[in-house]
Design a protein around this motif. Structure first.
Motif, mmCIF file in Angstrom:
data_model
loop_
_atom_site.group_PDB
_atom_site.id
_atom_site.type_symbol
_atom_site.label_atom_id
_atom_site.label_comp_id
_atom_site.label_asym_id
_atom_site.label_seq_id
_atom_site.Cartn_x
_atom_site.Cartn_y
_atom_site.Cartn_z
ATOM 1 N N SER A 108 0.792 -1.223 0.000
ATOM 2 C CA SER A 108 0.000 0.000 0.000
ATOM 3 C C SER A 108 0.831 1.284 0.000
ATOM 4 O O SER A 108 0.277 2.354 -0.222
ATOM 5 C CB SER A 108 -0.939 0.023 1.209
ATOM 6 N N LEU A 112 -1.037 4.508 -1.829
ATOM 7 C CA LEU A 112 -1.716 5.570 -1.093
ATOM 8 C C LEU A 112 -0.897 6.842 -1.017
ATOM 9 O O LEU A 112 -1.306 7.801 -0.366
ATOM 10 C CB LEU A 112 -2.015 5.107 0.337
ATOM 11 N N GLN A 118 -3.331 8.636 5.810
ATOM 12 C CA GLN A 118 -2.790 7.280 5.661
ATOM 13 C C GLN A 118 -2.533 6.589 6.986
ATOM 14 O O GLN A 118 -2.596 5.368 7.071
ATOM 15 C CB GLN A 118 -1.469 7.334 4.908
ATOM 16 N N TYR A 121 -5.367 4.533 7.913
ATOM 17 C CA TYR A 121 -5.456 3.322 7.095
ATOM 18 C C TYR A 121 -4.586 2.214 7.673
ATOM 19 O O TYR A 121 -5.047 1.089 7.902
ATOM 20 C CB TYR A 121 -5.016 3.669 5.674
ATOM 21 N N LEU A 158 -12.348 1.261 6.581
ATOM 22 C CA LEU A 158 -11.439 1.027 5.459
ATOM 23 C C LEU A 158 -12.158 1.112 4.114
ATOM 24 O O LEU A 158 -11.593 1.604 3.135
ATOM 25 C CB LEU A 158 -10.763 -0.330 5.622
ATOM 26 N N PHE A 161 -12.549 4.656 2.917
ATOM 27 C CA PHE A 161 -11.302 5.405 3.099
ATOM 28 C C PHE A 161 -11.240 6.646 2.200
ATOM 29 O O PHE A 161 -10.803 7.706 2.620
ATOM 30 C CB PHE A 161 -10.098 4.495 2.816
ATOM 31 N N ILE A 254 -7.229 -3.085 0.474
ATOM 32 C CA ILE A 254 -8.340 -3.466 1.337
ATOM 33 C C ILE A 254 -9.298 -4.381 0.598
ATOM 34 O O ILE A 254 -9.865 -5.301 1.194
ATOM 35 C CB ILE A 254 -9.059 -2.197 1.845
#
Lengths: 516, 101
Positions: A108, A112, A118, A121, A158, A161, A254
């Motif tokens: 990720s 991201l 973040q 997350y 999530l 997000f 996710i």
């Protein structure tokens, strides 16, 4: 003894790390006043925490193997209201959650890189891994519900997000409402069980039910409520409508977690709650038929809906329905025949599905990132976008194709091996209906190639579109994560015995749940 | 009429109101309120179940945990509602239907 239990550390480590991940990311940004530093710091801490979890995991696995030799089947841990048992089934879920979670945290980073928030997350990602490990170990209905609800809460956050994208919000709202109703139905079921049996401990409920001549209406109603309530999370067919939205709108890491682990965790919760209710002599076949019916519905409806999708992630989401169907078929064959072969097959498929679907979502996500997200475009990735992508992104195209062919059940990939084990278990039952069931599953497997194969075809054989040439280069971190996940998909295809240490105890644990 | 019967009637009543609200409201806030009413039905059901089986403490401890958990769900639901209102300028759930197929 709290400190000396690997089970305690296995669950406490990610949960204790959760606030740490958030705070470190948040503090790093406040102190340095740099834009993207929060994500990098939070990711590093999250990755360190998840990697550290493998230590108590190996400890727990070794201890479990040690005590299985002594004919007791589970590590237990109790503290106040916490009642946890780690058996083969929990260990399987732990491997899946921890393995995929670690890779997703790694993957990720670049995905991201441009997004805000973040640190939240990564904190939620670490939390959901710990929660799912605990859910797999729940020893009573109360723990089962609490961890199930915690998993749901973490996954709402999530899924939504990208909280500035209307489509993500819509997916989040649909998911929250359906899932919350499901969890209330589970609670009503727990109320019925408590009123009738005066206990919530799964083994005590089983002992109580086993003394009954027939399942009382109250317990039958509780079973139905569990089936519907947990069924929302497992996406049993009439209850699946949230799934394609949530899985396609979540960040791709996710999506991989939701599709690869969360619905499987729901399935484990469903089987654990239904297990004690199957204890009445002579009712196992009825439960097997019920699960088989849902399996058939899931395979058929999932395939038909996936066929008409033009968006890649939506198609993969519908294909999750189909694969839940295969797992249900494996479990129902096991319930019908009373042997662990089908159960091990179904759970082997659970493991393989996490690998294959995780890989498919991460590879599709990598292409979504390079083609759309990296240029600030939140449109979904369609099948047409991928025309000729193999020339520009050979690794992502290769891993996506591997995952798709494996999902479609082509040898020599992992997906074929677990489906094969389910089919073999079905034929060993020597019963016309069970044989028909597995033949139907096999035909569905062929049908699913009708939507996997065109995607592979368009990746390799079509002329590259302008969109593909205008895409950004693939970040190296993503390539490494894809390669790491593709490796077991191929390796298990060649050496299916590789995972026997995991799937056979899991199958036996499932049979113990059903009292066989 | 015993206490248990009154409790059971309460559970069924709350369930009825909750499901009716869930099915008929178009406003997202009202949907979340309906979910809360359903959750309260579950809490009451657990208390009744604990009393009926003689496990009063067990029923109550589960009920308290449920209250905490469904508050969290309500908070997240409200947070989503705020974002929906900000981004889409409506709270009508019928208009939340861009994702299809």
């Amino acid at each position: 003894m709290m400190e000396t239990s690997p089970l305690f550390w296995l669950i406490a480590l990610p949960l204790l790390a959760t606030p740490l991940v958030y705070l470190s990311g948040h503090l790093a940004q406040t102190v340095t006043r740099r834009e993207t530093v929060n994500g990098r710091v939070a990711r590093d801490v999250a990755l360190a925490a998840l990697l550290a979890c493998w230590l108590p995991f190996t400890w727990a696995a070794r201890e479990l193997a040690h005590i299985s030799a002594a004919h007791t089947d589970a590590l237990t841990f109790g503290w106040g209201g916490l009642a946890l048992r780690l058996d083969g089934l929990s260990l399987l879920l732990t491997v899946v959650a921890l393995g995929l979670g670690t890779l997703v945290a790694f993957y990720s980073g670049p995905y991201l890189a441009a997004d805000r928030g973040q640190e939240k997350y990564y904190a939620m990602l670490v939390a959901i891994v710990g929660i799912m490990i605990a859910l797999g170990c729940a020893a009573d209905l109360f723990n089962l519900w609490v961890w199930f609800e915690a998993m749901a809460v973490a996954s709402y956050l999530l899924v939504a997000f990208y909280h500035e994208q209307p489509t993500s919000l819509e997916a989040g709202v649909k998911y929250l409402v359906q899932s919350a109703v499901g969890s209330i139905l589970v609670l009503l079921g727990i109320g019925l069980v408590l009123a009738h049996t005066a206990t919530l401990d799964l083994q005590e409920i089983r002992a109580f039910v086993a003394t009954q001549g027939a399942l009382s209406p109250m317990l039958l109603a509780a079973g139905a409520l569990f089936l519907i309530g947990f069924g929302v999370k497992v996406a049993l067919v009439p209850l699946h409508t949230w799934l394609p939205d949530a899985h396609s709108q979540a960040p791709s890491g996710i999506s991989a977690m939701l599709s690869g682990v969360v619905i499987e965790a729901g399935l484990v919760a469903l089987l654990r709650s239904l297990g004690p209710l199957t204890a009445v002599a002579g009712t196992a076949t009825a439960w097997a038929v019920l699960l088989a019916c849902f399996g058939v519905l899931n395979m058929l409806v999932g395939n038909l809906l996936a066929l008409r999708q033009t968006q890649v992630k939506r198609m993969l989401a519908y294909s999750s329905l189909v694969h839940v169907g295969y797992m249900l078929v494996g479990v129902s064959v096991a319930l019908f025949t009373g042997t662990a072969v089908g159960a091990a097959g179904g759970l082997f498929h659970l493991f393989n599905h996490a690998l294959m679907k995780g890989l498919a979502f991460l590879a599709a996500g990598a292409l979504l990132y390079t083609l759309h997200l990296a240029v600030g475009d939140h449109n979904p990735l369609t099948v047409n976008d991928l025309a000729g992508a193999a020339r520009r992104y050979p690794l992502a195209a290769l891993t996506l194709s591997l995952a798709l062919l494996s999902l479609g059940g082509l040898p020599p990939f992992a997906g074929f091996m677990s489906k094969w084990q389910i089919f073999v278990a079905g034929f060993q039952a020597h019963n016309g209906w069970v044989a028909a069931l597995v033949i139907f599953a096999a035909l569905n497997s062929v049908l699913s190639l009708a939507y996997y194969a065109p995607l592979v075809n368009s990746l390799y054989r079509l002329k590259s579109s302008e969109l593909v040439w205008a895409g950004k280069p693939m970040p190296r971190t993503m390539s490494v994560a894809l390669a790491l996940l593709a490796l077991p998909v191929v390796a298990i295809g060649f050496w299916p015995g590789l995972m026997r240490w995991l799937t056979e105890p899991a199958g036996l644990a499932l049979m113990a749940l059903f009292g066989k | 009429m015993t206490l248990l019967n009154i409790g059971l009637i309460g559970v069924l009543g709350l369930l009825g109101v909750g499901f009716y609200g869930l099915l008929t409201s178009r406003n997202l806030i009202k949907v979340i309120i309906a979910l809360q009413i359903l959750a309260k039905a579950a809490v009451l059901a657990l208390l009744v179940a604990g009393n009926a089986s003689g496990q009063i403490g067990l029923g109550q401890s589960v009920a308290i945990t449920v209250i905490v958990a469904d508050t969290i769900v309500a908070v997240i639901g409200m947070a989503l509602a705020i974002q929906v209102r900000r981004q889409m300028h409506t709270l009508d759930v019928v208009e939340l239907a861009r994702l299809r197929g």
